[in-house]
Design a protein around this motif. Sequence first.
Motif, PDB file in Angstrom:
ATOM      1  N   LEU A   1      26.483 120.727  33.544  1.00 18.54           N
ATOM      2  CA  LEU A   1      25.215 120.557  32.845  1.00 18.54           C
ATOM      3  C   LEU A   1      24.160 119.982  33.783  1.00 18.54           C
ATOM      4  O   LEU A   1      22.985 120.365  33.726  1.00 18.54           O
ATOM      5  CB  LEU A   1      25.408 119.674  31.614  1.00 18.54           C
ATOM      6  CG  LEU A   1      24.381 119.815  30.510  1.00 18.54           C
ATOM      7  CD1 LEU A   1      24.171 121.254  30.095  1.00 18.54           C
ATOM      8  CD2 LEU A   1      24.792 118.995  29.304  1.00 18.54           C
TER       9      LEU A   1
ATOM     10  N   VAL B   1      19.417 115.586  32.631  1.00 15.93           N
ATOM     11  CA  VAL B   1      20.352 116.207  31.692  1.00 15.93           C
ATOM     12  C   VAL B   1      19.975 115.815  30.264  1.00 15.93           C
ATOM     13  O   VAL B   1      20.054 116.636  29.342  1.00 15.93           O
ATOM     14  CB  VAL B   1      21.811 115.795  32.010  1.00 15.93           C
ATOM     15  CG1 VAL B   1      22.765 116.290  30.934  1.00 15.93           C
ATOM     16  CG2 VAL B   1      22.222 116.334  33.370  1.00 15.93           C
TER      17      VAL B   1
ATOM     18  N   SER C   1      19.307 118.362  27.289  1.00 17.09           N
ATOM     19  CA  SER C   1      20.110 118.252  26.067  1.00 17.09           C
ATOM     20  C   SER C   1      19.238 118.087  24.833  1.00 17.09           C
ATOM     21  O   SER C   1      19.492 118.698  23.786  1.00 17.09           O
ATOM     22  CB  SER C   1      21.081 117.075  26.167  1.00 17.09           C
ATOM     23  OG  SER C   1      22.007 117.291  27.195  1.00 17.09           O
ATOM     24  N   ASN C   2      18.195 117.272  24.951  1.00 17.86           N
ATOM     25  CA  ASN C   2      17.267 117.054  23.844  1.00 17.86           C
ATOM     26  C   ASN C   2      16.556 118.355  23.473  1.00 17.86           C
ATOM     27  O   ASN C   2      16.463 118.706  22.297  1.00 17.86           O
ATOM     28  CB  ASN C   2      16.262 115.959  24.223  1.00 17.86           C
ATOM     29  CG  ASN C   2      15.359 115.596  23.071  1.00 17.86           C
ATOM     30  OD1 ASN C   2      15.737 115.696  21.911  1.00 17.86           O
ATOM     31  ND2 ASN C   2      14.147 115.161  23.397  1.00 17.86           N
TER      32      ASN C   2
ATOM     33  N   PHE D   1      17.531 121.415  24.172  1.00 17.22           N
ATOM     34  CA  PHE D   1      18.540 122.361  23.699  1.00 17.22           C
ATOM     35  C   PHE D   1      18.853 122.100  22.226  1.00 17.22           C
ATOM     36  O   PHE D   1      18.900 123.035  21.419  1.00 17.22           O
ATOM     37  CB  PHE D   1      19.821 122.224  24.545  1.00 17.22           C
ATOM     38  CG  PHE D   1      20.831 123.303  24.310  1.00 17.22           C
ATOM     39  CD1 PHE D   1      20.832 124.445  25.092  1.00 17.22           C
ATOM     40  CD2 PHE D   1      21.793 123.183  23.314  1.00 17.22           C
ATOM     41  CE1 PHE D   1      21.769 125.452  24.889  1.00 17.22           C
ATOM     42  CE2 PHE D   1      22.734 124.179  23.100  1.00 17.22           C
ATOM     43  CZ  PHE D   1      22.723 125.312  23.892  1.00 17.22           C
ATOM     44  N   LYS D   2      19.059 120.833  21.881  1.00 17.79           N
ATOM     45  CA  LYS D   2      19.374 120.492  20.490  1.00 17.79           C
ATOM     46  C   LYS D   2      18.197 120.806  19.569  1.00 17.79           C
ATOM     47  O   LYS D   2      18.389 121.268  18.441  1.00 17.79           O
ATOM     48  CB  LYS D   2      19.765 119.020  20.370  1.00 17.79           C
ATOM     49  CG  LYS D   2      20.218 118.690  18.962  1.00 17.79           C
ATOM     50  CD  LYS D   2      21.045 117.470  18.885  1.00 17.79           C
ATOM     51  CE  LYS D   2      21.539 117.338  17.453  1.00 17.79           C
ATOM     52  NZ  LYS D   2      22.561 116.373  17.303  1.00 17.79           N
TER      53      LYS D   2
ATOM     54  N   THR E   1      24.324 120.428  20.441  1.00 16.50           N
ATOM     55  CA  THR E   1      24.274 119.859  21.787  1.00 16.50           C
ATOM     56  C   THR E   1      24.839 120.902  22.750  1.00 16.50           C
ATOM     57  O   THR E   1      25.638 121.758  22.346  1.00 16.50           O
ATOM     58  CB  THR E   1      25.131 118.572  21.893  1.00 16.50           C
ATOM     59  OG1 THR E   1      26.505 118.928  21.698  1.00 16.50           O
ATOM     60  CG2 THR E   1      24.685 117.521  20.894  1.00 16.50           C
ATOM     61  N   PRO E   2      24.441 120.860  24.011  1.00 13.48           N
ATOM     62  CA  PRO E   2      24.997 121.816  24.977  1.00 13.48           C
ATOM     63  C   PRO E   2      26.520 121.729  25.066  1.00 13.48           C
ATOM     64  O   PRO E   2      27.202 122.757  25.157  1.00 13.48           O
ATOM     65  CB  PRO E   2      24.355 121.404  26.304  1.00 13.48           C
ATOM     66  CG  PRO E   2      23.108 120.696  25.929  1.00 13.48           C
ATOM     67  CD  PRO E   2      23.406 120.026  24.628  1.00 13.48           C
ATOM     68  N   THR E   3      27.058 120.530  25.001  1.00  7.58           N
ATOM     69  CA  THR E   3      28.505 120.350  25.085  1.00  7.58           C
ATOM     70  C   THR E   3      29.209 121.004  23.902  1.00  7.58           C
ATOM     71  O   THR E   3      30.222 121.690  24.066  1.00  7.58           O
ATOM     72  CB  THR E   3      28.855 118.852  25.153  1.00  7.58           C
ATOM     73  OG1 THR E   3      28.102 118.251  26.207  1.00  7.58           O
ATOM     74  CG2 THR E   3      30.325 118.632  25.387  1.00  7.58           C
TER      75      THR E   3
END
Length: 186
Positions: A142, A154, A158-159, A161-162, A168-170
């Motif tokens: 990531l 990151v 992530s923010n 993306f969400k 979340t990316p994960t």
Amino acid sequence: MKFYIKNMVCARCKMVVKNELEKAGMQPLSVEFGEVEVDGTPSAEQVTHLDIQLNALGFEIIDDRKSRMIEKVKNAIVTLIHHTEESSNINLSDYITQQVNYDYTYLSNLFSEVEGTTIEKYFIAQKIEKVKELLRYDELTLSEIADKLGYSSVAYLSNQFKKQTGLTPTFFKTLNQNKRINIEDL
């Protein structure tokens, strides 16, 4: 003669459009994202046949100036995000202005008026689709993805993306189903 074609976003699109030009009896001189040039002036029947064939494949011949401008902006963004390695340190407005050869304010207003969204939101949507693609490949961390796409951290990636996906990316990475959207559908 030049044609401007909507929804050309990948190398396969260029190949398909070139093939359809040849089937319609036209000799392509160049086939680029959103723009093709053919030798000579095709007949009205050839253009009509080409238009029908392209529509059946999800493409569209663009004949008005505003739509051509919008398509050039979209193609510039798609090229930047999906087909170059230099997207991380580029100023979007400078890049768009350079690629399309028009004032960014004009392009931004036109894009918002016609598309109902901003250039920046379209750019972010493209970046998130690229993140999804890279997560699916599972070749980069990531942190490497954030760096590759020009995110400052990151956490910021992530923010964003969400905000775009609700995941979340994960968590997205752990899903077995493909939640990617076709580039031309953005």
